[in-house]
Design a protein around this motif. Sequence first.
Motif, PDB file in Angstrom:
ATOM      1  N   GLU A 124     -32.696  -8.889 -13.518  1.00 17.71           N
ATOM      2  CA  GLU A 124     -33.666  -9.952 -13.789  1.00 17.71           C
ATOM      3  C   GLU A 124     -33.700 -10.950 -12.631  1.00 17.71           C
ATOM      4  N   GLU A 125     -32.541 -11.161 -12.005  1.00  9.38           N
ATOM      5  CA  GLU A 125     -32.470 -12.113 -10.890  1.00  9.38           C
ATOM      6  C   GLU A 125     -33.182 -11.564  -9.652  1.00  9.38           C
ATOM      7  N   LEU A 126     -33.229 -10.248  -9.510  1.00 12.37           N
ATOM      8  CA  LEU A 126     -33.974  -9.654  -8.395  1.00 12.37           C
ATOM      9  C   LEU A 126     -35.453  -9.992  -8.495  1.00 12.37           C
ATOM     10  N   LEU A 127     -35.953 -10.102  -9.721  1.00 12.06           N
ATOM     11  CA  LEU A 127     -37.363 -10.457  -9.927  1.00 12.06           C
ATOM     12  C   LEU A 127     -37.695 -11.821  -9.329  1.00 12.06           C
ATOM     13  N   GLU A 128     -36.678 -12.669  -9.191  1.00  9.69           N
ATOM     14  CA  GLU A 128     -36.892 -14.021  -8.672  1.00  9.69           C
ATOM     15  C   GLU A 128     -37.009 -14.041  -7.148  1.00  9.69           C
ATOM     16  N   ILE A 129     -36.745 -12.900  -6.506  1.00  5.35           N
ATOM     17  CA  ILE A 129     -36.812 -12.835  -5.043  1.00  5.35           C
ATOM     18  C   ILE A 129     -38.182 -12.318  -4.628  1.00  5.35           C
ATOM     19  N   LYS A 130     -38.807 -13.033  -3.721  1.00  6.83           N
ATOM     20  CA  LYS A 130     -40.142 -12.674  -3.230  1.00  6.83           C
ATOM     21  C   LYS A 130     -40.107 -11.263  -2.656  1.00  6.83           C
ATOM     22  N   GLY A 131     -41.040 -10.434  -3.099  1.00  3.29           N
ATOM     23  CA  GLY A 131     -41.102  -9.051  -2.615  1.00  3.29           C
ATOM     24  C   GLY A 131     -40.560  -8.043  -3.609  1.00  3.29           C
ATOM     25  N   PHE A 132     -39.854  -8.527  -4.635  1.00  5.39           N
ATOM     26  CA  PHE A 132     -39.293  -7.607  -5.624  1.00  5.39           C
ATOM     27  C   PHE A 132     -40.098  -7.637  -6.914  1.00  5.39           C
ATOM     28  N   GLY A 133     -40.759  -6.515  -7.186  1.00  8.21           N
ATOM     29  CA  GLY A 133     -41.502  -6.356  -8.435  1.00  8.21           C
ATOM     30  C   GLY A 133     -40.809  -5.310  -9.293  1.00  8.21           C
ATOM     31  N   LYS A 134     -41.423  -4.994 -10.430  1.00  5.45           N
ATOM     32  CA  LYS A 134     -40.829  -4.023 -11.370  1.00  5.45           C
ATOM     33  C   LYS A 134     -40.527  -2.685 -10.683  1.00  5.45           C
ATOM     34  N   HIS A 135     -41.483  -2.211  -9.899  1.00  2.00           N
ATOM     35  CA  HIS A 135     -41.358  -0.894  -9.272  1.00  2.00           C
ATOM     36  C   HIS A 135     -40.127  -0.830  -8.355  1.00  2.00           C
ATOM     37  N   LYS A 136     -40.005  -1.808  -7.483  1.00  3.37           N
ATOM     38  CA  LYS A 136     -38.902  -1.826  -6.517  1.00  3.37           C
ATOM     39  C   LYS A 136     -37.559  -1.964  -7.235  1.00  3.37           C
ATOM     40  N   ILE A 137     -37.532  -2.789  -8.282  1.00  4.26           N
ATOM     41  CA  ILE A 137     -36.281  -3.008  -9.010  1.00  4.26           C
ATOM     42  C   ILE A 137     -35.891  -1.755  -9.794  1.00  4.26           C
ATOM     43  N   GLU A 138     -36.881  -1.077 -10.408  1.00  2.00           N
ATOM     44  CA  GLU A 138     -36.580   0.172 -11.122  1.00  2.00           C
ATOM     45  C   GLU A 138     -36.009   1.209 -10.167  1.00  2.00           C
ATOM     46  N   ASN A 139     -36.591   1.300  -8.971  1.00  2.71           N
ATOM     47  CA  ASN A 139     -36.153   2.318  -8.016  1.00  2.71           C
ATOM     48  C   ASN A 139     -34.831   1.985  -7.332  1.00  2.71           C
ATOM     49  N   TYR A 140     -34.627   0.713  -6.987  1.00  2.00           N
ATOM     50  CA  TYR A 140     -33.505   0.374  -6.109  1.00  2.00           C
ATOM     51  C   TYR A 140     -32.569  -0.714  -6.639  1.00  2.00           C
ATOM     52  N   GLY A 141     -32.943  -1.341  -7.761  1.00  2.00           N
ATOM     53  CA  GLY A 141     -32.187  -2.489  -8.268  1.00  2.00           C
ATOM     54  C   GLY A 141     -30.706  -2.244  -8.450  1.00  2.00           C
ATOM     55  N   GLU A 142     -30.367  -1.170  -9.181  1.00  2.00           N
ATOM     56  CA  GLU A 142     -28.950  -0.863  -9.446  1.00  2.00           C
ATOM     57  C   GLU A 142     -28.153  -0.751  -8.149  1.00  2.00           C
ATOM     58  N   GLU A 143     -28.690   0.010  -7.194  1.00  2.00           N
ATOM     59  CA  GLU A 143     -27.984   0.242  -5.938  1.00  2.00           C
ATOM     60  C   GLU A 143     -27.804  -1.058  -5.159  1.00  2.00           C
ATOM     61  N   ILE A 144     -28.835  -1.889  -5.142  1.00  2.00           N
ATOM     62  CA  ILE A 144     -28.753  -3.167  -4.418  1.00  2.00           C
ATOM     63  C   ILE A 144     -27.674  -4.044  -5.024  1.00  2.00           C
ATOM     64  N   LEU A 145     -27.646  -4.118  -6.366  1.00  2.00           N
ATOM     65  CA  LEU A 145     -26.633  -4.937  -7.035  1.00  2.00           C
ATOM     66  C   LEU A 145     -25.230  -4.402  -6.768  1.00  2.00           C
ATOM     67  N   GLU A 146     -25.076  -3.074  -6.739  1.00  2.00           N
ATOM     68  CA  GLU A 146     -23.770  -2.472  -6.449  1.00  2.00           C
ATOM     69  C   GLU A 146     -23.307  -2.827  -5.037  1.00  2.00           C
ATOM     70  N   ILE A 147     -24.229  -2.819  -4.089  1.00  2.00           N
ATOM     71  CA  ILE A 147     -23.888  -3.145  -2.701  1.00  2.00           C
ATOM     72  C   ILE A 147     -23.403  -4.595  -2.621  1.00  2.00           C
ATOM     73  N   ILE A 148     -24.127  -5.507  -3.255  1.00  2.00           N
ATOM     74  CA  ILE A 148     -23.755  -6.922  -3.223  1.00  2.00           C
ATOM     75  C   ILE A 148     -22.343  -7.095  -3.796  1.00  2.00           C
ATOM     76  N   GLU A 149     -22.105  -6.388  -4.905  1.00  2.00           N
ATOM     77  CA  GLU A 149     -20.802  -6.494  -5.587  1.00  2.00           C
ATOM     78  C   GLU A 149     -19.672  -5.933  -4.727  1.00  2.00           C
ATOM     79  N   SER A 150     -19.959  -4.854  -3.987  1.00  2.00           N
ATOM     80  CA  SER A 150     -18.894  -4.149  -3.259  1.00  2.00           C
ATOM     81  C   SER A 150     -18.532  -4.772  -1.916  1.00  2.00           C
ATOM     82  N   VAL A 151     -19.418  -5.628  -1.378  1.00  2.00           N
ATOM     83  CA  VAL A 151     -19.162  -6.202  -0.039  1.00  2.00           C
ATOM     84  C   VAL A 151     -18.207  -7.367  -0.147  1.00  2.00           C
TER      85      VAL A 151
END
Length: 151
Positions: A124-151
């Motif tokens: 849901e927080e990804l939706l608050e970032i300019k450029g991120f819509g439903k489509h992008k979050i459905e496709n890449y959201g999980e992976e992006i959040l995992e990367i943030i968590e792992s760094v």
Amino acid sequence: MMKVKVFKVRLPEKFLYRDQKMLDDFLEANEIIKVETAFVSDECYWSVILYFEELKPARSTVKEPKAVKYSLENDTLNADEEKILDALKLWRSEKAREQSLPTYFIASNKELMSVAKYKPVRKEELLEIKGFGKHKIENYGEEILEIIESV
């Protein structure tokens, strides 16, 4: 109502920047539902088919504050954020190669920098970032959040 628009992104440098800018401007102004791409090798260009809904300008009868999406304004990241950005760029390159897409289809540098700065922990927080819509979050959201968590 869903609409369709086709873009031609020509690779020769004299066209590439202009074609890419037109596409970027369109992506920013519309809610993209689905993207299809094909590389036309004999003419050396990407054919980009966008299925989209127009973002309607808000009616001015009700004066509600428009939700402002987060976008990195000053391009300064601290060391931790730089690490996140590097990890996101590496991921984006791999994704683009897997899907035979230009990297900016996955996410622009500015979008990745905004993610690195904002550090969302939920989709849901990804939706608050300019450029991120439903489509992008459905496709890449999980992976992006995992990367943030792992760094």
